[in-house]
Design a protein around this motif. Structure first.
Motif, short mmCIF file in Angstrom:
data_model
loop_
_atom_site.label_atom_id
_atom_site.label_comp_id
_atom_site.label_asym_id
_atom_site.label_seq_id
_atom_site.Cartn_x
_atom_site.Cartn_y
_atom_site.Cartn_z
N ALA A 1 -42.52 -18.96 -44.57
CA ALA A 1 -43.80 -19.60 -44.26
C ALA A 1 -44.95 -18.97 -45.03
N SER A 2 -44.83 -17.69 -45.35
CA SER A 2 -45.89 -17.01 -46.09
C SER A 2 -45.81 -17.23 -47.59
N GLY A 3 -44.76 -17.89 -48.06
CA GLY A 3 -44.60 -18.14 -49.49
C GLY A 3 -44.04 -16.97 -50.25
N ALA A 4 -43.32 -16.09 -49.58
CA ALA A 4 -42.77 -14.92 -50.25
C ALA A 4 -41.66 -15.25 -51.23
N HIS A 5 -41.09 -16.45 -51.15
CA HIS A 5 -39.95 -16.82 -52.00
C HIS A 5 -40.36 -17.35 -53.37
N LEU A 6 -41.63 -17.59 -53.58
CA LEU A 6 -42.10 -18.21 -54.82
C LEU A 6 -42.36 -17.13 -55.88
N GLY A 7 -41.61 -17.20 -56.98
CA GLY A 7 -41.80 -16.26 -58.08
C GLY A 7 -42.61 -16.88 -59.20
N HIS A 8 -42.46 -16.31 -60.39
CA HIS A 8 -43.18 -16.81 -61.56
C HIS A 8 -42.30 -17.80 -62.32
N HIS A 9 -42.82 -18.28 -63.43
CA HIS A 9 -42.06 -19.19 -64.28
C HIS A 9 -40.81 -18.49 -64.81
N THR A 10 -39.78 -19.27 -65.03
CA THR A 10 -38.50 -18.69 -65.47
C THR A 10 -38.61 -17.96 -66.81
N SER A 11 -39.58 -18.38 -67.64
CA SER A 11 -39.74 -17.71 -68.93
C SER A 11 -40.27 -16.28 -68.78
N LEU A 12 -40.85 -15.97 -67.60
CA LEU A 12 -41.39 -14.63 -67.35
C LEU A 12 -40.45 -13.76 -66.55
N LEU A 13 -39.23 -14.23 -66.31
CA LEU A 13 -38.29 -13.47 -65.48
C LEU A 13 -37.91 -12.17 -66.15
N PRO B 1 -35.42 -9.18 -66.76
CA PRO B 1 -33.95 -9.09 -66.64
C PRO B 1 -33.49 -8.21 -65.48
N ASN B 2 -34.26 -7.18 -65.14
CA ASN B 2 -33.87 -6.29 -64.05
C ASN B 2 -34.12 -6.90 -62.68
N PHE B 3 -34.80 -8.05 -62.63
CA PHE B 3 -35.07 -8.70 -61.35
C PHE B 3 -33.98 -9.72 -61.00
N ILE B 4 -33.03 -9.95 -61.89
CA ILE B 4 -32.02 -10.98 -61.67
C ILE B 4 -31.24 -10.78 -60.36
N PRO B 5 -30.88 -9.57 -59.94
CA PRO B 5 -30.17 -9.43 -58.65
C PRO B 5 -30.96 -9.92 -57.45
N TYR B 6 -32.29 -10.03 -57.57
CA TYR B 6 -33.11 -10.47 -56.45
C TYR B 6 -33.50 -11.94 -56.55
N ALA B 7 -33.02 -12.64 -57.57
CA ALA B 7 -33.37 -14.05 -57.77
C ALA B 7 -32.31 -14.94 -57.13
N TYR B 8 -32.76 -15.93 -56.38
CA TYR B 8 -31.84 -16.87 -55.74
C TYR B 8 -31.48 -18.01 -56.67
N GLY B 9 -32.43 -18.47 -57.46
CA GLY B 9 -32.22 -19.58 -58.39
C GLY B 9 -33.55 -20.03 -58.95
N ASN C 1 -41.58 -11.22 -62.36
CA ASN C 1 -41.95 -10.78 -63.71
C ASN C 1 -42.10 -9.28 -63.82
N VAL C 2 -41.68 -8.55 -62.78
CA VAL C 2 -41.88 -7.10 -62.72
C VAL C 2 -40.52 -6.41 -62.68
N ASP C 3 -40.44 -5.27 -63.31
CA ASP C 3 -39.25 -4.44 -63.25
C ASP C 3 -39.21 -3.73 -61.89
N PRO C 4 -38.21 -3.96 -61.05
CA PRO C 4 -38.19 -3.31 -59.73
C PRO C 4 -38.12 -1.79 -59.79
N ARG C 5 -37.80 -1.24 -60.92
CA ARG C 5 -37.63 0.21 -61.01
C ARG C 5 -38.95 0.97 -61.13
#
Length: 294
Positions: free
Chosen positions: A90-102, A104-112, A233-237
């Motif tokens: 409900a808070s919109g926490a699932h909305l990320g950035h455009h796929t071109s800004l993904l 690579p280290n964030f891929i494990p946290y991406a649903y689709g 678009n951020v490196d989780p590390r």
């Protein structure tokens, strides 16, 4: 069909009772002269109470207290144990950035992806947020200081409220983080304050990590653990305890800051309870020794 046949009868009874209540009100306005007038008034009151009980089953049970409102994430946050995926969604926490800004280290946290937007996996966000809440609770229970950092204008109320909930152990930074606040603390606070006071915090929570990378570097140099909201678009590390979520949503930041601050308040209460318990044990031990001496 049975319900359809019951409703007209209920409506008829309702309108009949309205007319009888109107006459009862007129009768109530007049003086009760005899005993029958009092009996008629009590009968009408009983009929009205009966109708209220009947029609209450067909109405809504939502009230101002049990209905969610947009300002609740700031003023009435959810405790960590009651946090759900629905609240994050409900808070919109699932909305990320455009796929071109993904990143690579964030891929494990991406649903689709959907409509070119990266969807963050909230099944990963929820346990990471609960882990961060457990860390905040543990630090606060050991008399540690916690700093909430949110340097956007819409994040300042969230960090201020979060620090107020924790109390004397909570601090917040709503404006620009001055470079060298931790690494050059002697110049900022003076030699005496830097040596006598606790200038370096025990934990720092970043609601917008990217504009505060210099602060994250200072925490890394001073070995201060960090928690941060990490977008696609951020490196989780970059932080020690990442929380994958939408870092541009004000409601998401308010929700996460509220959950962490509630956990910090629980830690302060745990510390106070343990201190009172130790004090009771010390008094009991001293009393026992006094009795032995006597």
């Amino acid at each position: 069909m049975a319900l359809l046949s019951v409703r007209p009868r209920l409506l008829t009874a309702y309108h009949r009772s309205r007319r009888s209540l109107a006459s009862a009100a007129d009768a109530a306005q007049s003086r009760l002269l005899v005993g029958d007038d009092w009996t008629a008034l009590q009968t009408h009151r009983a009929e009205r109470a009966n109708l209220i009980d009947i029609f209450s089953n067909f109405g809504s049970t939502q009230t101002r207290e049990n209905t969610w409102r947009p300002h609740h994430s700031l003023h009435r946050p959810t405790p960590p144990r009651d946090l759900t995926l629905s609240a994050l969604l409900a808070s919109g926490a699932h909305l990320g950035h455009h796929t071109s800004l993904l990143n690579p280290n964030f891929i494990p946290y991406a649903y689709g992806t959907r409509a070119g937007i990266t969807i963050i996996d909230l099944d990963r966000t929820l346990p990471h947020l609960r882990r961060a809440a457990a860390l905040v609770r543990a630090v606060a229970s050991r008399d540690g200081t916690i700093v909430f950092v949110g340097t956007r204008a819409d994040l300042r109320p969230a960090v201020r409220k979060a620090a107020q909930r924790i109390g004397a152990q909570g601090y917040h930074v709503g404006e620009k983080w001055l470079p060298g606040t931790l690494t050059n603390k002697v110049h900022f606070f003076g030699p005496e304050v830097a040596q006598s006071a606790r200038v370096v915090p025990d934990l720092v929570v970043f609601l917008n990590p990217i504009p505060n990378l210099h602060a994250i570097r200072e925490c890394a140099i001073e070995h201060v653990p960090t928690i941060g909201i990490v977008d696609s678009n951020v490196d989780p590390r970059i932080v020690m305890y990442p929380i994958p979520a939408n870092d541009e949503s004000t409601r998401t930041a308010e929700l996460i800051a509220g959950v962490l601050s509630i956990a910090g308040r629980e830690g302060v209460e745990i510390a106070a309870e343990q201190a009172s318990k130790r004090e009771r044990v010390a008094r009991s031990t001293a009393k026992h020794r006094t009795l032995q001496v006597d």
